[in-house]
Design a protein around this motif. Structure first.
Motif: not given
Length: 351
Positions: A247, A251, A261, A265, A269, A351
Motif C-alpha cells: 500500500l 502511494g 499519504k 493510507l 489503516s 483504504v
C-alpha cells in the motif's frame, strides 16, 4: 448471531396425501402476506434474540444484589453495619435532593442580588450594585461534572500527544528504537508519583491570582494525561507499523504527498488500533483521576469520597458506596461512547 430459517421441503419417502376438491367448490384464495406455518417473522426473531441476550446479565445483577443484601448486615465497621442496596439507593436519592435544594438556594441568591441592584439603580446609587458569585459548597452532581471536565481535558491532551508520536514510531524503526525504552520506563509510573511533581511545576508556572483555568483543575488534567497516553501511543505505533508495505509502495508510485499519504493510507489503516488505544487510555484516565483528586484534594468525585470518609457519619459509608457505583457506571458509559465513536469513524473509511 443471525439465524437462517430454511423452508421445509417434503421428504421424497413420505407418502403425499392428495385432497379431492368437490366439484363446484370455490378455490381457497392464496395470499402472499400469510406467513408459512412454523416460520417466525424477522422482528419476532430479533426480539427473542435481544431478550435472550438480556436474561443472563439481569440474572447476574439480581444475584449480586441479593448476595449483597444478605451479606452486608453481617459486616460491622467503625461506622456501623455495611449498607445494603436499599440504603445505598436511599443515599443516592438524598444526594439528588441536596442538589435540588442547592439549585433553589443559588437561584434565590441571584434573584435577591438582582432585586438589590435594581433598587440601588432606582435610588440613584450605582455604587451599590453588586456582582457576587454564589459561593455555596459543590454538590455531588457538581463533583461529577467537574471530574468529567477534568478527564476530558486530560484525555484530549493525551491523544494529541500520543497519536503523532505513535505514528512516527510506527513508520520509523529508528525513532521507535529510540523512544521505546522511555515508553517502557514511564508507562508503569503510578499517578501518585506524578502528582507531587506536577503540582510543584504547575504551582511555579501559574502564579496569577485569577488564572484562566483553576490550578487544581490543570494539575489533575495533566496527571491524567501523563498516565493515560501510553496505551494510545503503543497501539498507534503498532497500527502504523502494520500497514501493508504494498500500500505504501502504491502511494509512492502515485507520488502522494505526505499529507495525502497520511490521510488516505496510514490513518484509515491504523484507525482500529488508534481507537483501541484511546478506549484503554480513557479507562486508565478515569481511574487515575479519582486517585489524583482524592490525594490532592482537588474538586471532583475523588474529593467527595475522601470528604465522606473523613466525615465519619452514619451515612458516609452508604454515600461512598453510591459514589463507587456512579464511578463504575460513568466508566462504562465512557467506554460505550468510545465504541460508538470508533464505529462512526470507521464507517466508510476503508483504504
Amino acid at each position: 448471531m443471525a439465524t437462517a430459517f430454511a423452508d421445509l421441503q417434503p421428504d421424497e419417502t413420505t407418502p403425499q396425501v392428495t385432497a379431492t376438491v368437490p366439484t363446484g367448490a370455490a378455490p381457497v384464495p392464496e395470499t402472499a402476506a400469510t406467513p408459512a406455518k412454523g416460520k417466525a417473522s424477522p422482528v419476532a426473531a430479533r426480539i427473542a434474540g435481544m431478550a435472550k441476550a438480556l436474561v443472563a446479565p439481569l440474572i447476574g445483577i439480581a444475584a449480586f444484589l441479593a448476595l449483597w443484601a444478605v451479606l452486608a448486615p453481617q459486616v460491622d465497621t467503625s461506622l456501623g453495619a455495611l449498607p445494603g442496596p436499599v440504603e445505598v439507593a436511599e443515599q443516592g436519592s438524598a444526594l439528588y435532593d441536596e442538589w435540588s435544594a442547592a439549585r433553589e438556594a443559588k437561584a434565590e441568591f441571584y434573584a435577591q442580588q438582582d432585586a438589590s441592584n435594581a433598587a440601588a439603580i432606582a435610588a440613584g446609587n450605582p455604587a451599590g450594585v453588586r456582582d457576587f458569585e454564589y459561593a455555596g459548597p459543590p454538590t455531588f452532581l457538581d463533583q461529577i461534572f467537574t471530574s468529567l471536565k477534568t478527564v476530558a481535558l486530560g484525555f484530549v491532551l493525551a491523544t494529541l500527544v500520543a497519536v503523532p508520536i505513535g505514528l512516527v514510531c510506527g513508520l520509523s524503526p529508528l525513532v521507535n528504537a529510540a523512544i521505546n525504552p522511555l515508553v517502557q520506563i514511564m508507562k508503569p509510573v503510578s499517578p501518585l508519583a506524578w502528582l507531587p511533581i506536577v503540582t510543584m511545576v504547575i504551582s511555579a508556572m501559574i502564579t496569577s491570582a485569577d488564572p484562566l483555568l483553576p490550578k487544581a483543575f490543570v494539575i489533575s488534567a495533566l496527571v491524567v494525561m501523563l498516565c493515560s497516553l501510553w496505551p494510545t501511543l503503543i497501539n498507534t505505533a503498532v497500527g502504523a507499523s502494520s500497514i501493508d508495505k504494498d500500500l505504501l509502495n502504491v502511494g509512492r508510485v502515485l507520488r502522494l504527498g505526505w499529507f495525502a499519504k497520511l490521510t488516505r493510507l496510514i490513518l484509515p489503516s491504523s484507525l482500529p488500533y488508534i481507537f483501541t488505544g484511546m478506549r484503554l487510555s480513557l479507562g486508565v484516565g478515569w481511574m487515575v483521576l479519582i486517585a489524583a483528586e482524592m490525594l490532592a484534594q482537588n474538586p471532583g468525585l475523588g474529593k467527595f469520597v475522601w470528604d465522606e470518609f473523613q466525615n465519619g457519619s452514619s451515612q458516609s459509608l452508604a454515600r461512598i458506596m453510591f459514589a463507587v457505583v456512579v464511578i463504575g457506571f460513568i466508566g462504562f458509559a465512557l467506554d460505550r461512547l468510545m465504541m460508538f465513536l470508533q464505529a462512526l469513524a470507521s464507517k466508510n473509511h476503508t483504504v
